[in-house]
Design an enzyme around this catalytic site. Structure first.
Site, short mmCIF file in Angstrom:
data_model
loop_
_atom_site.label_atom_id
_atom_site.label_comp_id
_atom_site.label_asym_id
_atom_site.label_seq_id
_atom_site.Cartn_x
_atom_site.Cartn_y
_atom_site.Cartn_z
N SER A 1 0.86 -1.20 0.00
CA SER A 1 0.00 0.00 0.00
C SER A 1 0.88 1.23 0.00
CB SER A 1 -0.89 0.03 1.24
OG SER A 1 -0.17 0.54 2.36
N ASP A 2 0.37 2.36 -0.49
CA ASP A 2 1.11 3.60 -0.30
C ASP A 2 1.10 3.88 1.21
OD1 ASP A 2 2.57 5.87 -0.56
OD2 ASP A 2 1.34 6.76 -2.13
N TRP A 3 2.03 4.72 1.64
CA TRP A 3 2.24 4.95 3.08
C TRP A 3 1.02 5.64 3.71
CZ3 TRP A 3 5.47 2.09 0.97
CH2 TRP A 3 6.62 1.63 1.59
N GLY B 1 -1.87 4.56 3.07
CA GLY B 1 -2.89 4.48 2.02
C GLY B 1 -3.72 3.20 2.11
#
Ligand code: BGC
Length: 896
Positions: free
Chosen positions: A284-286, A288
């Site tokens: 996942s994006d940080w 996110g």
């Protein structure tokens, strides 16, 4: 001059691309011309990988081992793998032979753990500058060097490349990604990934998908119809998956068609893992990840960063109990995490993580310089103002002459081994007299106070004291020294003090002059600033969010009379509480990572434009170095206008200098197009992007003709922002951004709407001229299995050696659904000595003719429709030098 022939999986597959090894300093292994597209297996770690103390994974069924191991783990152990251990690392289970692996940003260098002042690292040109080279072999070489750089930082996974599209010139992260064209982006990314992964370091292609803006990036819903989703936004991912099999992929922050990107089963489950059969690991994006079950269900394997917010053991068990998740979802995700560990560090490899180190080597320096030169894009050059010859005196003018503008801002930034400013670069390349005038101020925020600050220890910077709890109680629990006054604490707040802590920043600032000097202060949490014990700026109850540090307040500016050489004590108090208070319910927590930024600028009493005019008049040639910087262009926010900042100061300077000296070269450093109200007055314009640590040297080499520029625009420069296709839907309203321009992004729009751009896609000049011979094709028909090879003889008809980038656009003469005028489907780069002729070979296949029709099959398919297609061979999308046509005899369809 040594030349080699290289095959590649680019459209110009098999093309004879001549690289001047002496000039490029790149050692490239010749590859047989008919090398097929790499399969995932072929991209597996090699012997070299094994020699680096890592393992080679099984070539037969690489996932089997991970699956077998997962079956031996308890449910709790499986769940523990599904989120990071800390900000950058995955979870280890040493007793089961599972080591932790480390990730590092980012696209133009391997930064390591710290956002600011981290371990010195190689800083490459930014994404759009790399893309301007159109050099797939160089991209692969850059990937290899980044693999070594990541390894030097102890990292196994590089969070790159960024392949989102340039939808609007205002995109805050456009500098970091490549182009408005999905084909160019995909081809460059595939090369980069191949190079990187050949070193045993995983690529993490990002951000999947629809992350074309930064405004409200964690909340906006990108409303994208299926056809543009397939033909434009997914396309770079599709090409990279097919040709280079990235081992990891990062889901985006935004929503797509009403679902968070990490929960959108259509793109992840149906397309990426279904149609494309991609077997890699999704990170996942940080911050996110937005829920426990949905992202696991769609197939996002690791929530980052750790410790987990959504995937704690009891949260996941609760979802299992409620039937939102099945055991198989957990097993699948855990197996994919282990697969990534196996592909990089190796299962059972329990050797401790290597500490971060710097390996500043001449080969990488050279490659960065060469990439810089090849990325420099000459937009205009009347009367051969460039290269500068026979000048005795050159005036260097502009706010960027003596600053190092090496990268855009956000996670692409890093602490470079060194930087070179334009001023540095010209010193050892020009023997005559060099004069200077700054001309104006273009800074967005006040410069950091750091250079004026000394901590108690006498070192430059500040003392940072952390206190347990948000009330500054007792003794400081942790003390750090920080060189910079850009104190974003995401990466350095001590884990055991999270979530609620308070901190003090202490330093002594010594003014270099007497005057009414300005301070700026922004804080993430509540904050206040004292000078000599007196409250100076009170930002405790701030309500208006600014742009710094993703979630900080607006900058508060205040001035004070100070005396030269007389030190003042600065004290900052701040906490990790979330501000403004109203945000707490939105982000679901009361504490964040905290941080602050302290800026400082001394009073300026000089008429800078007049000074610049005087300097320009007295010189033979004036070089104006203007543009943006990492504060104007950054992750976290978008640009507000296409104009050069700030408040017209640079445009006024340019006009004044052009009037003072007709032999003026405008060099613009930016990662996105700018408006150029002075374009017709400027004889020479060079687009210089952000070029990393060698920016100054690359620029000087091109200015003085030691090398010919060869960049071509990977994105259209429009005359006005209003001409851009996303203009009406940017950046959306009520958190919805409708991608209303559909497939007509970039040149596809300008051509369809017949709007002349300022500089078109694919445009770029050099110091010689090229003549194109008549293109020929290997066949007059293309089918599902029969490709076409196009050969274009190109002659250097000028007097200096240079590269030419030959572009092939395909036009579908008649189609059932409307299609763009033409689309880039192949390109090749060739190096030619004066008088030399070489063939550029361009390949077309089924992907070059297809478009996506949602009415076909169950949920749409790619189709090549029978009929005539034209190939337009050119030096840019408007400078077409040759034409031919072929036929598709019978329509055919496909999925991947
Ligand atoms: C960015 C990612 C980056 C990550 C880690 C996020 O804010 O969107 O691209 O890799 O942070 O720094």
């Amino acid at each position: 001059m040594a030349t080699i022939n290289m095959g590649s999986t680019s459209p110009a597959e098999g093309a004879i691309r001549q690289i001047d090894l002496k000039q490029a300093s790149i050692q490239v292994q010749p590859v047989p011309l008919d090398t097929p597209a790499a399969t995932p297996e072929e991209n597996s770690p090699s012997d070299e990988h094994a020699m680096a103390g890592k393992k080679i994974f099984s070539l037969e069924q690489p996932t089997d081992k991970a699956r077998e191991l997962v079956a031996k783990l308890t449910l709790e152990e499986q769940i523990s793998l599904l989120a990071g251990a800390d900000f950058w690392r995955s979870m280890a289970i040493p007793e089961k032979g599972i080591p932790s692996i480390k990730t590092s940003d980012g696209p133009n260098g391997a930064r390591g753990e710290f956002f600011t002042n981290g371990t010195p690292a190689a800083l490459f040109p930014c994404g759009i500058s790399m893309a301007s080279t159109w050099n797939v072999d160089m991209m692969e070489e850059i990937g290899r060097h980044l693999g070594d750089e990541a390894t030097a930082r102890g990292a196994n996974v590089l969070l790159a490349p960024t392949v989102c599209m340039h939808r609007s010139p205002l995109g805050g992260r456009n500098f970091e990604s490549y182009s408005e064209d999905p084909f160019l982006t995909g081809k460059l990314a595939a090369s980069y990934v191949r190079g990187l992964q050949s070193k045993g370091v995983a690529a993490t292609i990002k951000h999947f998908v629809g992350n074309e803006q930064e405004t409200e990036r964690q909340a906006y819903d990108a409303v994208i119809a299926e056809r543009p989703l397939r033909e434009i936004y997914l396309k770079p991912f599709e090409i990279t998956v097919r040709e280079a099999s990235p081992w990891a992929l990062m889901s985006a922050y935004n929503m797509i068609n009403g679902k968070h990107a990490d929960e959108y089963e259509h793109t992840i489950k149906e397309i990426l893992r279904g149609e494309w059969k991609w077997d890699g690991t999704i990170i996942s994006d940080w911050t996110g990840t937005y829920a426990t079950a949905a992202s696991l269900k769609s197939g996002v394997d690791i929530e980052m960063p750790g410790p987990s917010k959504w995937r704690k053991v009891d949260q996941v068990k609760e979802s299992l109990k409620k039937g939102e998740l099945e055991l198989k979802d957990i097993e699948d995700a855990a197996a994919r995490v282990l697969y990534l560990v196996d592909r990089t560090k190796g299962l059972n490899n329990m050797t401790p993580e290597e500490p971060e180190k710097s390996v500043d080597n001449p080969e990488t320096r050279n490659l960065i310089l060469q990439a810089g030169i090849e990325g420099l894009t000459l937009l205009k050059n009347e009367d051969n103002v460039l290269p500068i010859k026979d000048a005795k005196k050159v005036a260097m003018i502009g706010p960027n002459v003596k600053r190092s503008i090496a990268s855009g801002g956000g996670s692409a930034g890093l602490n470079p081994y060194y930087t070179t400013t334009p001023w540095d670069g010209i010193q050892n390349r020009f023997k005559g007299e060099i004069t200077f005038a700054q001309g104006c101020d273009s800074a967005k925020w006040l410069p950091l106070a750091s250079p004026y600050c000394k901590a108690e220890s006498g070192e430059t910077g500040v003392r940072l004291e952390y206190y347990r709890g948000d009330r500054f109680k007792g003794e400081a629990a942790v003390v750090q020294h920080k060189v910079s006054t850009d104190l974003w604490l995401w990466d350095s707040a001590p884990m055991d003090l999270l979530p609620d802590f308070s901190f003090k920043v202490k330093t002594t600032l010594t003014p270099k002059s007497t005057g009414n000097h300005s301070f700026s202060f922004a804080s993430v949490g509540p904050g206040r600033m004292f000078i000599n014990g007196e409250l100076f700026i009170d930002n405790w109850d701030w309500t208006e969010e600014g742009e710094a540090m993703f979630s900080a307040s607006q900058d508060v500016l205040k001035s004070i009379q100070l005396e030269e050489g007389k030190p003042v004590e600065i004290l900052i108090e701040s906490t990790s509480e979330v501000r403004p208070a109203s945000k707490v319910s939105v982000i679901g927590r009361r504490y964040d990572y905290g941080g602050c930024r302290i800026g400082y600028q001394e009073e300026d009493k000089i008429d800078r434009i007049q000074e610049a005019v005087d300097v320009a008049k007295a010189a033979d040639v004036a070089v104006l170095v203007v543009g943006l910087d990492a504060e104007w262009e950054s992750e976290g926010y978008d640009r507000q206008t296409m104009d050069l900042p700030k408040d017209g100061s640079q445009d006024r300077l340019i006009e004044a200098v052009l009037a003072a000296n007709p032999r003026t070269v405008v060099v613009n450093q930016s990662g996105t197009p700018i408006s150029m109200p002075w374009v017709h007055k400027a004889p020479a314009i060079l687009q210089a992007w952000y070029q990393g640590q060698e920016a100054g040297n690359a620029l000087a080499d091109v200015l003085f003709g030691n090398a010919s520029p060869s960049g071509k625009l990977p994105t259209t420069f429009p005359v006005r922002i209003e001409d851009n296709p996303a203009y009406h839907n940017w950046p959306g309203e009520n958190l919805k951004t409708i991608y209303g321009e559909g497939i007509y992004v970039g040149y596809r729009h300008y051509e369809r709407s017949k709007i002349a751009p300022l500089f078109p896609f694919g445009h770029g000049l050099t110091y010689t001229t090229f003549e194109y011979g008549t293109p020929t094709a290997s066949s007059t028909t293309l089918s599902e299995t029969e490709d076409i090879t196009i050969t274009v003889p190109v002659t250097n008809s000028g007097t200096v050696a240079a590269h030419e980038i030959v572009q092939a656009y395909v036009k579908d003469v008649k189609s059932t659904l409307p299609r763009p005028e033409k689309e880039l489907q192949a390109f090749g780069k060739v190096f030619l000595l004066p008088g030399e002729t070489k063939d550029v070979v361009l390949k077309l296949n089924k992907h070059s003719v297809g478009y996506f029709d949602t009415s076909l099959g169950q949920s749409g398919a790619w189709i090549a429709e029978e009929g005539l297609f034209e190939v337009l061979v050119g030096a840019s999308c408007v400078d077409i030098r040759g034409k031919l046509s072929f036929e598709v005899k019978e329509s055919f369809q496909w999925i991947f």
